[in-house]
Design a protein around this motif. Structure first.
Motif, PDB file in Angstrom:
ATOM      1  N   VAL A 165       0.629  -1.104  -0.314  1.00  0.00           N
ATOM      2  CA  VAL A 165       0.552   0.518   0.534  1.00  0.00           C
ATOM      3  C   VAL A 165       1.206   1.074  -0.372  1.00  0.00           C
ATOM      4  O   VAL A 165       0.784   2.125  -1.089  1.00  0.00           O
ATOM      5  N   TRP A 166       2.004   1.506   0.792  1.00  0.00           N
ATOM      6  CA  TRP A 166       2.315   2.720   1.129  1.00  0.00           C
ATOM      7  C   TRP A 166       3.834   2.745  -0.122  1.00  0.00           C
ATOM      8  O   TRP A 166       3.592   4.063  -0.876  1.00  0.00           O
ATOM      9  N   ALA A 167       3.960   1.231  -0.893  1.00  0.00           N
ATOM     10  CA  ALA A 167       4.864   1.948  -2.625  1.00  0.00           C
ATOM     11  C   ALA A 167       3.796   2.159  -3.334  1.00  0.00           C
ATOM     12  O   ALA A 167       5.152   2.447  -4.167  1.00  0.00           O
ATOM     13  N   ALA A 168       2.889   1.752  -3.574  1.00  0.00           N
ATOM     14  CA  ALA A 168       1.559   1.824  -4.339  1.00  0.00           C
ATOM     15  C   ALA A 168       1.652   3.967  -3.857  1.00  0.00           C
ATOM     16  O   ALA A 168       1.684   4.493  -5.255  1.00  0.00           O
ATOM     17  N   LEU A 169       0.799   3.841  -2.898  1.00  0.00           N
ATOM     18  CA  LEU A 169       0.604   5.194  -3.077  1.00  0.00           C
ATOM     19  C   LEU A 169       1.992   6.294  -3.129  1.00  0.00           C
ATOM     20  O   LEU A 169       1.883   7.438  -3.745  1.00  0.00           O
ATOM     21  N   GLY A 170       3.477   5.665  -2.464  1.00  0.00           N
ATOM     22  CA  GLY A 170       4.760   6.193  -2.723  1.00  0.00           C
ATOM     23  C   GLY A 170       4.810   7.262  -4.289  1.00  0.00           C
ATOM     24  O   GLY A 170       5.110   7.765  -4.371  1.00  0.00           O
ATOM     25  N   VAL A 171       4.258   5.973  -4.709  1.00  0.00           N
ATOM     26  CA  VAL A 171       4.304   5.284  -6.433  1.00  0.00           C
ATOM     27  C   VAL A 171       3.590   6.637  -7.545  1.00  0.00           C
ATOM     28  O   VAL A 171       4.163   8.199  -7.321  1.00  0.00           O
ATOM     29  N   ALA A 172       2.694   6.759  -6.345  1.00  0.00           N
ATOM     30  CA  ALA A 172       1.548   7.698  -7.001  1.00  0.00           C
ATOM     31  C   ALA A 172       1.975   9.276  -7.176  1.00  0.00           C
ATOM     32  O   ALA A 172       1.301   9.965  -7.663  1.00  0.00           O
ATOM     33  N   LEU A 173       2.494   8.879  -5.685  1.00  0.00           N
ATOM     34  CA  LEU A 173       2.501  10.840  -4.983  1.00  0.00           C
ATOM     35  C   LEU A 173       3.526  10.974  -5.911  1.00  0.00           C
ATOM     36  O   LEU A 173       3.757  12.456  -6.073  1.00  0.00           O
ATOM     37  N   PHE A 174       4.425  10.389  -6.167  1.00  0.00           N
ATOM     38  CA  PHE A 174       6.003  10.574  -6.888  1.00  0.00           C
ATOM     39  C   PHE A 174       5.513  11.052  -8.114  1.00  0.00           C
ATOM     40  O   PHE A 174       6.027  12.223  -8.858  1.00  0.00           O
ATOM     41  N   VAL A 175       4.768  10.431  -8.468  1.00  0.00           N
ATOM     42  CA  VAL A 175       4.237  10.701 -10.257  1.00  0.00           C
ATOM     43  C   VAL A 175       3.662  11.679 -10.047  1.00  0.00           C
ATOM     44  O   VAL A 175       3.563  12.635 -11.484  1.00  0.00           O
ATOM     45  N   SER A 176       2.988  12.485  -8.634  1.00  0.00           N
ATOM     46  CA  SER A 176       1.554  13.374  -9.030  1.00  0.00           C
ATOM     47  C   SER A 176       2.540  14.762  -9.029  1.00  0.00           C
ATOM     48  O   SER A 176       2.754  15.703 -10.193  1.00  0.00           O
ATOM     49  N   LEU A 177       3.981  14.498  -8.147  1.00  0.00           N
ATOM     50  CA  LEU A 177       4.871  15.922  -7.911  1.00  0.00           C
ATOM     51  C   LEU A 177       5.955  15.793  -9.133  1.00  0.00           C
ATOM     52  O   LEU A 177       6.171  17.471  -9.497  1.00  0.00           O
ATOM     53  N   ALA A 178       5.883  14.846  -9.657  1.00  0.00           N
ATOM     54  CA  ALA A 178       7.159  15.351 -11.032  1.00  0.00           C
ATOM     55  C   ALA A 178       5.958  15.780 -12.747  1.00  0.00           C
ATOM     56  O   ALA A 178       6.963  16.119 -12.669  1.00  0.00           O
ATOM     57  N   VAL A 179       5.169  15.096 -12.551  1.00  0.00           N
ATOM     58  CA  VAL A 179       4.456  15.382 -13.535  1.00  0.00           C
ATOM     59  C   VAL A 179       4.092  17.346 -13.275  1.00  0.00           C
ATOM     60  O   VAL A 179       3.850  18.228 -14.615  1.00  0.00           O
ATOM     61  N   ALA A 180       3.376  17.339 -11.817  1.00  0.00           N
ATOM     62  CA  ALA A 180       2.788  18.738 -12.124  1.00  0.00           C
ATOM     63  C   ALA A 180       4.026  19.833 -11.700  1.00  0.00           C
ATOM     64  O   ALA A 180       3.857  21.361 -11.910  1.00  0.00           O
TER      65      ALA A 180
ATOM     66  N   LEU B 167       1.775  27.267 -11.481  1.00  0.00           N
ATOM     67  CA  LEU B 167       3.292  26.754 -10.890  1.00  0.00           C
ATOM     68  C   LEU B 167       2.885  27.268  -9.253  1.00  0.00           C
ATOM     69  O   LEU B 167       3.426  26.497  -8.787  1.00  0.00           O
ATOM     70  N   ALA B 168       2.438  28.640  -9.116  1.00  0.00           N
ATOM     71  CA  ALA B 168       1.995  28.651  -7.418  1.00  0.00           C
ATOM     72  C   ALA B 168       1.074  28.021  -7.252  1.00  0.00           C
ATOM     73  O   ALA B 168       1.569  27.329  -5.692  1.00  0.00           O
ATOM     74  N   VAL B 169       0.346  27.737  -7.700  1.00  0.00           N
ATOM     75  CA  VAL B 169      -1.478  26.592  -7.012  1.00  0.00           C
ATOM     76  C   VAL B 169      -1.057  25.499  -6.949  1.00  0.00           C
ATOM     77  O   VAL B 169      -0.714  25.045  -6.250  1.00  0.00           O
ATOM     78  N   VAL B 170       0.547  25.144  -7.487  1.00  0.00           N
ATOM     79  CA  VAL B 170       0.988  23.373  -8.001  1.00  0.00           C
ATOM     80  C   VAL B 170       2.012  23.174  -7.055  1.00  0.00           C
ATOM     81  O   VAL B 170       1.625  22.439  -5.381  1.00  0.00           O
ATOM     82  N   ILE B 171       3.045  24.733  -6.280  1.00  0.00           N
ATOM     83  CA  ILE B 171       3.804  24.956  -5.033  1.00  0.00           C
ATOM     84  C   ILE B 171       2.796  24.243  -3.993  1.00  0.00           C
ATOM     85  O   ILE B 171       3.189  23.347  -3.128  1.00  0.00           O
TER      86      ILE B 171
ATOM     87  N   GLY C  91      -0.766  27.052 -20.177  1.00  0.00           N
ATOM     88  CA  GLY C  91      -0.220  27.207 -18.735  1.00  0.00           C
ATOM     89  C   GLY C  91      -0.945  25.961 -17.908  1.00  0.00           C
ATOM     90  O   GLY C  91       0.195  25.901 -16.601  1.00  0.00           O
ATOM     91  N   TRP C  92      -1.591  25.439 -17.587  1.00  0.00           N
ATOM     92  CA  TRP C  92      -1.624  23.769 -16.971  1.00  0.00           C
ATOM     93  C   TRP C  92      -1.156  23.226 -17.803  1.00  0.00           C
ATOM     94  O   TRP C  92      -0.721  22.190 -16.419  1.00  0.00           O
ATOM     95  N   GLY C  93      -1.821  22.471 -19.011  1.00  0.00           N
ATOM     96  CA  GLY C  93      -0.867  21.282 -19.252  1.00  0.00           C
ATOM     97  C   GLY C  93      -1.999  20.260 -18.256  1.00  0.00           C
ATOM     98  O   GLY C  93      -2.988  20.355 -18.661  1.00  0.00           O
ATOM     99  N   ASN C  94      -0.676  19.147 -18.549  1.00  0.00           N
ATOM    100  CA  ASN C  94      -1.503  17.931 -17.354  1.00  0.00           C
ATOM    101  C   ASN C  94      -0.968  17.967 -16.661  1.00  0.00           C
ATOM    102  O   ASN C  94      -1.707  17.288 -15.211  1.00  0.00           O
TER     103      ASN C  94
END
Length: 602
Positions: free
Chosen positions: A51-66, A180-184, A74-77
């Motif tokens: 569970v932690w591995a899956a949530l970690g992967v999802a959160l890192f993907v979110s962070l990297a793409v955002a 970018l400000a909203v993402v951060i 301005g927004w893209g994905n």
């Protein structure tokens, strides 16, 4: 990154997001498929590693793409990435629900549980409580959805967390309208910094839920002050939120009033001070809508509600009289408490420095960023990339100054348990200012260095902060504490013990737990205080000799795991628990595997 490189990367980002959502779904499925079967000392270690591995992967993907530069617009994905990250944090905060916990929360949370049950069955009027907000909302959810009140309360906790995660980035987007400000700010909100597990908790706790909802109040405040048109709907929303805040927790509203009054003072004084009035920041401030009317409304709503309860006046008198005593005598409880806790940690091979790092390193980083931004505005009037950033920064800084003064008063008074609650409120401002500071730093550095390198470093920093912060959202042995899990067997064990007890014989338990469980079970408006607390002397002298009267002794699996596991035998050893049944005047009368009740014959 050039336009062509960014365009070429778009399909890979979409693929990564797809994998992130799949990982999230897998993590939720595995977590829900492995419900808790008994009391869990740590929700982190008892939740399966996949569970932690899956949530970690999802959160890192979110962070990297955002945070990656986008070529489309301005927004893209980024919206999809933020939704993915927000869902991950929602699942983490809602793990007690996902893993089927009967209830989550000790101490105050159990009393809130009882009050909610009382309102639901009509034995308690919400108007007789000082802060009936979370109780009435949970009762409404129970009536509409049909879930037990214990689960409805957990849902209220989760909804307030979601509100915080949503309105922090919306506030930053109002001040600095840049994706970018909203993402951060979104990832700053994902840190959940107002929750410290010391005085604010991810469990039913009226002050914590109100602090998290403070993000909505700040959003409306900023929107109201900076809006160009005088929107009646916006003023109504602000007034409605202020009135709801009074019902959620009037003591919190007293803190918010300090913020509003500080902003009003700034709006009134700064345009009238020579030289200061001619600065660009103050000229922008002069064009903002005044907060006087809304502050007056908040004062009226607060006075109307608190007039029916004597709590606030007594609290203020106690806080300031004890603070004055500290100034005159130099004696205070906070310093003694910290010293005692430091000694306890040293006894089990830990230190205050270690605990501070685990609990507050992300807070320290965000506070440092916020401080740099405030100093930059005060000394240079910049950044002025967005015209409202300097003025709103000063508004929030004024609010922080007022809250900081309250923090000091609480720290040196007998109400010192409140200073961490004020700290949680301050961190709502802190994460907004820190996000603005990091946004400005990324843009400024990207103009001088490689944008790709700058954002890669930002991703790494935010990833570390997210791991450190989310690892302490729930109490666990990692921070030398125990989970607040309340299993069904635990609740049933106390219910059975109370029902079968002889009239006139009180209970004793660790940390006065019987009092809190009595609150939850009997749903009385007045908190129970009849039952005693087990102390080390109880074992040294023997229960019968120590109490001197007949007594029921309640020992739960939670007590054993906390003292032997989380506290590593600091106060009570495994031998102390084993010795209970060795006394001839102590008989076991009930046990269900998680709660054992003994009859002590004096």
């Amino acid at each position: 990154m050039s336009f062509h490189h960014a365009a070429a990367a778009e399909p890979f980002r979409k693929l990564a997001l797809s994998m992130g959502f799949v990982a999230l779904a897998v993590g939720v499925f595995v977590a829900h498929s492995t419900p808790a079967t008994g009391y869990e000392l740590s929700i982190y270690s008892m939740t399966p590693s996949p569970v932690w591995a899956a949530l970690g992967v999802a959160l890192f993907v979110s962070l990297a793409v955002a945070l990656a530069p986008s070529s489309i617009d301005g927004w893209g994905n980024r919206p999809f990435a933020l939704v993915l990250g927000g869902l991950v944090v929602t699942i983490v905060a809602g793990l007690p629900i996902v893993r089927g916990y009967h209830f989550f929360g000790h101490h105050d949370a159990l009393t809130h549980f009882g009050w909610a049950r009382g309102i639901a069955d009509g034995s308690i009027s919400p108007f007789s409580l000082l802060y009936p907000g979370i109780h009435t909302v949970s009762t409404f959810i129970t009536a509409v959805v049909g879930i037990p009140i214990s689960h409805a309360l957990l849902l209220v906790v989760l909804l307030s967390t979601v509100a915080f995660v949503i309105f922090v980035p919306l506030t930053v987007g109002t001040i600095a309208p840049d994706p970018l400000a909203v993402v951060i700010a979104a990832f700053g909100a994902f840190l959940l910094l107002p929750v410290t597990t010391i005085a604010t908790f991810m469990q039913p706790h009226a002050m914590t839920q109100t602090i998290l909802l403070f993000a909505l109040f700040v959003y409306l405040l900023v929107k109201y002050v900076t809006a160009d048109d005088a929107s009646g709907a916006l003023a109504f929303a602000f007034a409605l939120t202020a009135a709801a805040a009074v019902v959620y927790h009037p003591q919190y509203v007293a803190h918010v009033l300090v913020v509003c009054l500080a902003i009003c003072a700034m709006q009134f004084l700064f345009p009238r001070i020579p030289f200061v009035s001619r600065t660009a920041v103050v000229r922008r401030m002069a064009g903002h809508r005044r907060l006087y009317g809304m502050t007056a409304f908040l004062i009226g709503a607060f006075a109307f509600w608190s007039a029916n309860h004597g709590f606030f006046s007594g609290f203020v008198e106690r806080a300031f009289s004890s603070a004055l005593a500290y100034l005159l005598t130099g004696s205070g409880e906070a310093g003694a408490s910290i010293t005692a806790q430091g000694g306890s940690l040293a006894a089990i091979g830990a230190s205050l420095g270690e605990i501070f790092f685990k609990l507050f390193f992300p807070h320290l980083v965000v506070t440092a960023l916020a401080t740099v931004l405030v100093l930059a505005v005060l000394l240079t009037g910049r950044p002025h990339r967005y015209p409202d950033v300097p003025a709103v920064t000063l508004y929030l800084a004024a609010g922080l100054f007022g809250l900081g003064a309250l923090f000091v008063v609480y720290f040196v008074s007998v109400t010192n348990e409140m200073y961490f609650r004020v700290f949680g409120l301050m961190m709502v401002f802190g994460v907004i200012l820190g996000s603005l500071a990091l946004h400005e730093a990324i843009l400024s550095l990207s103009a001088r260095l490689s944008s790709r390198s700058v954002r890669t470093v930002a991703v790494a920093v935010l990833a570390v902060l997210l791991v450190l912060s989310l690892a302490t959202v729930f109490a666990s042995p990692y921070v030398y504490s125990q989970s607040q899990h309340v299993s069904q067997a635990q609740m049933h064990g106390y219910e059975t013990s109370f029902e079968s007890a002889e009239d006139g014989v009180d209970f004793a338990g660790f940390g006065a737990a019987p009092n809190r469980y009595a609150d939850a079970i009997y749903a009385a408006e007045t908190r129970t205080g009849a039952h005693a607390t087990i102390t080390p002397e109880t074992f040294d002298e023997g229960p019968a000799e120590f109490y001197g009267t007949d007594r029921y002794l309640v020992v739960s699996q939670l007590d054993y795991d906390r003292e032997v596991g989380a506290y590593q035998g600091l106060h009570y050893s495994e031998g102390d628990f084993d010795s209970i049944e060795s006394h001839s005047d102590v008989d076991r009368v009930h046990a269900n595997g998680e709660v054992t009740t003994y009859r002590v014959r004096a």
